[in-house]
Motif scaffolding. Structure first.
Motif, PDB file in Angstrom:
ATOM      1  N   UNK A 148     -30.750  -4.687  -9.598  1.00 61.20           N
ATOM      2  CA  UNK A 148     -32.003  -4.838 -10.199  1.00 61.20           C
ATOM      3  C   UNK A 148     -31.690  -5.798 -11.587  1.00 61.20           C
ATOM      4  N   UNK A 149     -30.655  -5.597 -11.893  1.00 62.77           N
ATOM      5  CA  UNK A 149     -30.256  -6.564 -13.250  1.00 62.77           C
ATOM      6  C   UNK A 149     -29.205  -7.125 -12.984  1.00 62.77           C
ATOM      7  N   UNK A 150     -29.061  -8.457 -13.954  1.00 60.51           N
ATOM      8  CA  UNK A 150     -28.007  -9.421 -13.550  1.00 60.51           C
ATOM      9  C   UNK A 150     -26.882  -9.189 -14.329  1.00 60.51           C
ATOM     10  N   UNK A 151     -26.334  -7.932 -14.343  1.00 60.41           N
ATOM     11  CA  UNK A 151     -25.168  -7.752 -15.165  1.00 60.41           C
ATOM     12  C   UNK A 151     -24.123  -8.471 -14.505  1.00 60.41           C
ATOM     13  N   UNK A 189     -35.904 -10.565  -9.094  1.00 62.92           N
ATOM     14  CA  UNK A 189     -36.927  -9.564  -8.963  1.00 62.92           C
ATOM     15  C   UNK A 189     -37.890  -9.435 -10.098  1.00 62.92           C
ATOM     16  N   UNK A 190     -38.280 -10.740 -10.380  1.00 62.68           N
ATOM     17  CA  UNK A 190     -39.223 -10.730 -11.708  1.00 62.68           C
ATOM     18  C   UNK A 190     -38.604 -10.757 -13.026  1.00 62.68           C
ATOM     19  N   UNK A 191     -39.519 -11.242 -13.924  1.00 69.58           N
ATOM     20  CA  UNK A 191     -39.053 -11.086 -15.592  1.00 69.58           C
ATOM     21  C   UNK A 191     -39.665  -9.914 -15.998  1.00 69.58           C
ATOM     22  N   UNK A 192     -38.891  -9.185 -16.463  1.00 69.98           N
ATOM     23  CA  UNK A 192     -39.391  -8.015 -17.473  1.00 69.98           C
ATOM     24  C   UNK A 192     -39.163  -8.198 -19.025  1.00 69.98           C
ATOM     25  N   UNK A 193     -39.098  -7.201 -19.618  1.00 65.63           N
ATOM     26  CA  UNK A 193     -39.210  -7.319 -21.120  1.00 65.63           C
ATOM     27  C   UNK A 193     -40.504  -7.123 -21.665  1.00 65.63           C
ATOM     28  N   UNK A 194     -40.346  -6.852 -22.850  1.00 57.27           N
ATOM     29  CA  UNK A 194     -41.556  -6.526 -23.575  1.00 57.27           C
ATOM     30  C   UNK A 194     -42.874  -7.773 -24.007  1.00 57.27           C
ATOM     31  N   UNK A 195     -42.073  -8.873 -23.765  1.00 55.83           N
ATOM     32  CA  UNK A 195     -43.209 -10.204 -24.000  1.00 55.83           C
ATOM     33  C   UNK A 195     -43.801 -10.804 -22.861  1.00 55.83           C
ATOM     34  N   UNK A 254     -25.618   0.317   6.409  1.00 56.70           N
ATOM     35  CA  UNK A 254     -25.933   0.358   5.099  1.00 56.70           C
ATOM     36  C   UNK A 254     -26.798  -0.908   4.476  1.00 56.70           C
ATOM     37  N   UNK A 255     -27.640  -0.549   3.679  1.00 61.42           N
ATOM     38  CA  UNK A 255     -28.655  -1.674   3.458  1.00 61.42           C
ATOM     39  C   UNK A 255     -28.296  -2.152   1.887  1.00 61.42           C
ATOM     40  N   UNK A 256     -28.105  -3.551   1.445  1.00 65.51           N
ATOM     41  CA  UNK A 256     -27.758  -3.865   0.069  1.00 65.51           C
ATOM     42  C   UNK A 256     -29.079  -4.604  -0.121  1.00 65.51           C
ATOM     43  N   UNK A 257     -29.791  -4.241  -1.148  1.00 66.36           N
ATOM     44  CA  UNK A 257     -31.020  -5.360  -1.443  1.00 66.36           C
ATOM     45  C   UNK A 257     -30.459  -5.835  -2.934  1.00 66.36           C
ATOM     46  N   UNK A 258     -30.477  -7.014  -2.949  1.00 66.17           N
ATOM     47  CA  UNK A 258     -30.025  -7.584  -3.921  1.00 66.17           C
ATOM     48  C   UNK A 258     -31.185  -8.528  -4.720  1.00 66.17           C
ATOM     49  N   UNK A 259     -31.674  -8.021  -6.032  1.00 65.71           N
ATOM     50  CA  UNK A 259     -32.830  -8.510  -6.480  1.00 65.71           C
ATOM     51  C   UNK A 259     -32.376  -9.701  -7.600  1.00 65.71           C
ATOM     52  N   UNK A 260     -31.007 -10.027  -7.659  1.00 68.35           N
ATOM     53  CA  UNK A 260     -30.637 -10.887  -8.591  1.00 68.35           C
ATOM     54  C   UNK A 260     -29.758 -11.895  -7.961  1.00 68.35           C
ATOM     55  N   UNK A 261     -29.629 -11.853  -6.471  1.00 64.17           N
ATOM     56  CA  UNK A 261     -28.661 -12.677  -5.858  1.00 64.17           C
ATOM     57  C   UNK A 261     -27.065 -12.566  -6.681  1.00 64.17           C
ATOM     58  N   UNK A 262     -26.861 -11.296  -6.620  1.00 63.40           N
ATOM     59  CA  UNK A 262     -25.534 -11.220  -7.439  1.00 63.40           C
ATOM     60  C   UNK A 262     -23.999 -11.277  -6.584  1.00 63.40           C
ATOM     61  N   UNK A 263     -24.370 -11.356  -5.418  1.00 66.68           N
ATOM     62  CA  UNK A 263     -23.133 -11.102  -4.442  1.00 66.68           C
ATOM     63  C   UNK A 263     -22.710 -12.384  -3.845  1.00 66.68           C
TER      64      UNK A 263
END
Ligand SMILES: NC(=O)c1ccc[n+]([C@@H]2O[C@H](COP(=O)([O-])OP(=O)(O)OC[C@H]3O[C@@H](n4cnc5c(N)ncnc54)[C@H](O)[C@@H]3O)[C@@H](O)[C@H]2O)c1
Length: 485
Positions: free
Chosen positions: A406-409, A267-273, A427-436
């Motif tokens: 939202x995060x790839x923990x 779901x996109x690259x974040x961070x301050x840079x 129930x809806x699971x939205x997976x922004x990181x393909x973690x499952x």
């Protein structure tokens, strides 16, 4: 050598700590007194409240008072200093240009002090902050304004990745030094002596302007890889049947000419840079009268990506968020950090609130304090009161109608079982990181699964989930939302 590091955030603190490990006398200075008090305490929890990086608090505690010193007052310590590192924040302005106000304050203050020093030994002022091309020249002219003598300026951009800052500082892939004179190059070679002849670390000496440009081109190229996979790979696998995202990546990146780094969809690259640096480069090139189409496209794709799964939930899964309770798991911009700057979760929470959710139940392994700070501001937006903060993922999921990862923990990889034990379909699971990895287990148990880089998978029975809006028509994804210009 005697070194002063100015600015002790995500860059300055690891840099100061690692330099002190090599036996330099390092003074780390910041205007933020509470931050300095936390570092001076040597207490891991207090340090990590500001910069949470594996191994960092230990290095600080080990070197504190021996090689590493913290202060909010540099007036008395500038004499005899060999090198100053400027690690000041340089956030974006609204127009994409770089806000240089913090940096300018710092260098004018420093110029004032250096202009009055007694000892006129050579001193080198080094920009580690990411600053517009030409800033080393600006630094030089400010020092001249203050009457500073026998000084050199240099650019030594920082390439560390958050979550890996200590390793990135101890074993960087490169050290880039941009300076004008052989004398200054020599001083910095002495300072970085442990890296100069290292077999694996590239030690590059160049002009200040080239060094400044290397930082911007590196960061925008990294974001280009990410946006390519999000804007092409993910779109294909979402729109066409039977494309396996992971196999697509393996097949394409088997070519030695193609980078494997960045070949994930998210779901996109974040961070301050990334976001600020690409905006700044667009601004700098536009000012020079050059076209920036590719950079603008990369930026737009990345911004769009941060919340588009919410649009897909509405248009593909026909999920009506109004008055629903949603768990948001993962708030930091990536795993192993508590930093939420430009995190996708900020956009997701904003989008959910604007869609009328009744409540958001938030959880992150590291960033809960950061999250409370970000969203605790009832005057700014009373909707933030709808966010509650939870100690575990299970607690956050309890009582929700949907969840968003939202995060790839790593701990989220086992969530399929947790979801089944805690929430009932529909129930809806939205997976922004393909973690499952075992999403199929969820789907066959009746849960709906909507991943980035894959089609919506309906749980059974698919047709009568009551959370759906009757009669809503699915629009093609490309037309879902206006992509910002
Ligand atoms: N965070 C990263 O991963 C990363 C990586 C590479 C480069 N950079 C660049 O490094 C620079 C610093 O980034 P950061 O993430 O460490 O920022 P940060 O906000 O975490 O830290 C900046 C620090 O500078 C201090 N400061 C501000 N004005 C000051 C002044 N006048 N005197 C002394 N201290 C002052 C602030 O109090 C703060 O502690 C930025 O230019 C950034 O683009 C950051």
């Amino acid at each position: 050598m005697k070194i002063i590091v100015i600015g002790t955030g995500y860059v300055g603190l690891p840099h100061a700590a690692v330099l002190s490990e090599y036996g330099h006398e390092v003074h780390a200075y910041d205007i933020d007194a509470t931050r300095i008090a936390a570092y001076q305490s040597g207490d891991a929890d207090s340090i990590e409240r500001y910069v949470n990086e594996p191994g960092l608090a230990d290095i600080v505690a080990e070197n504190l008072g021996r090689y590493l010193f913290f202060t909010t007052d540099i007036n008395g310590i500038v004499e005899g200093t060999d090198v100053f590192f400027l690690c000041i924040n340089t956030p974006p302005n609204r127009d994409g240009s770089t806000d240089m106000s913090y940096y300018l304050d710092a260098i004018h203050h420093l110029g004032g002090l250096l202009g009055q020093r007694q000892n006129q030994q050579r001193v080198v002022l080094v920009n580690k902050s990411t600053v517009p091309i030409g800033t080393a020249r600006l630094l030089e002219s400010v020092m001249r304004e203050h009457g500073v003598e026998n000084f050199g300026v240099a650019s030594n951009p920082e390439f560390l990745a958050q979550g890996n800052a200590v390793e990135g500082s101890r074993r960087p892939d490169r050290i880039v030094i941009g300076a004008d004179t052989a004398e200054d190059m020599q001083i910095l070679r002495r300072l970085y002596s442990q890296f100069v002849n290292h077999v694996r670390i590239r030690y590059l000496e160049t002009t200040p302007e080239t060094a400044e440009a290397i930082k911007y081109v590196s960061n925008t190229l990294l974001l280009t890889y990410i946006s390519f996979w999000n804007g092409v790979g993910a779109r294909l696998a979402e729109a066409m049947p039977n494309i396996r995202m992971e196999d697509l990546k393996v097949g394409v990146t088997a070519d030695a000419r193609i980078s494997t780094w960045g070949s994930y969809v998210s779901n996109g690259a974040g961070g301050s840079c990334f976001g600020k640096d690409i905006q700044s480069l667009i601004y700098q090139l536009n000012r020079a009268g050059r076209k920036t189409d590719i950079l603008q496209a990369v930026y737009n794709i990345n911004e769009y990506q941060k919340t588009y799964l919410i649009d897909r939930a509405i248009h593909e899964a026909h999920f009506n968020f109004n008055q629903k309770t949603v768990a948001v798991l993962g708030l930091s911009f990536k795993k192993r950090t508590n930093d939420m700057r430009d995190s996708a979760a900020l956009g997701v929470v904003g989008a959910l609130l604007s869609r009328g959710v009744r409540a958001i139940r938030a959880y992150d392994p590291l960033a809960m304090d950061e999250a409370r700070r970000s969203w605790f501001n009832p005057d700014k937006n009373h909707l933030f009161e709808r966010i509650s903060y939870h100690e575990t993922a299970v607690e956050a999921i309890d009582g929700t109608d949907a969840l968003y990862i939202s995060t790839d923990w790593e701990e989220f990889r086992g969530l399929a079982r947790t979801i089944q034990a805690t929430a009932r379909p529909p129930y809806l699971v939205m997976d922004g990181r393909r973690m499952l990895p075992d999403f199929d287990m969820l789907v066959s148990a009746g849960y709906d699964y909507l991943p980035v880089g894959g089609p919506l998978l309906h749980g059974w029975p698919a047709s009568d989930a009551p959370y759906r809006e009757n009669g809503s028509t699915a629009a093609p994804i490309a037309e879902l939302r206006h992509v910002p210009a």
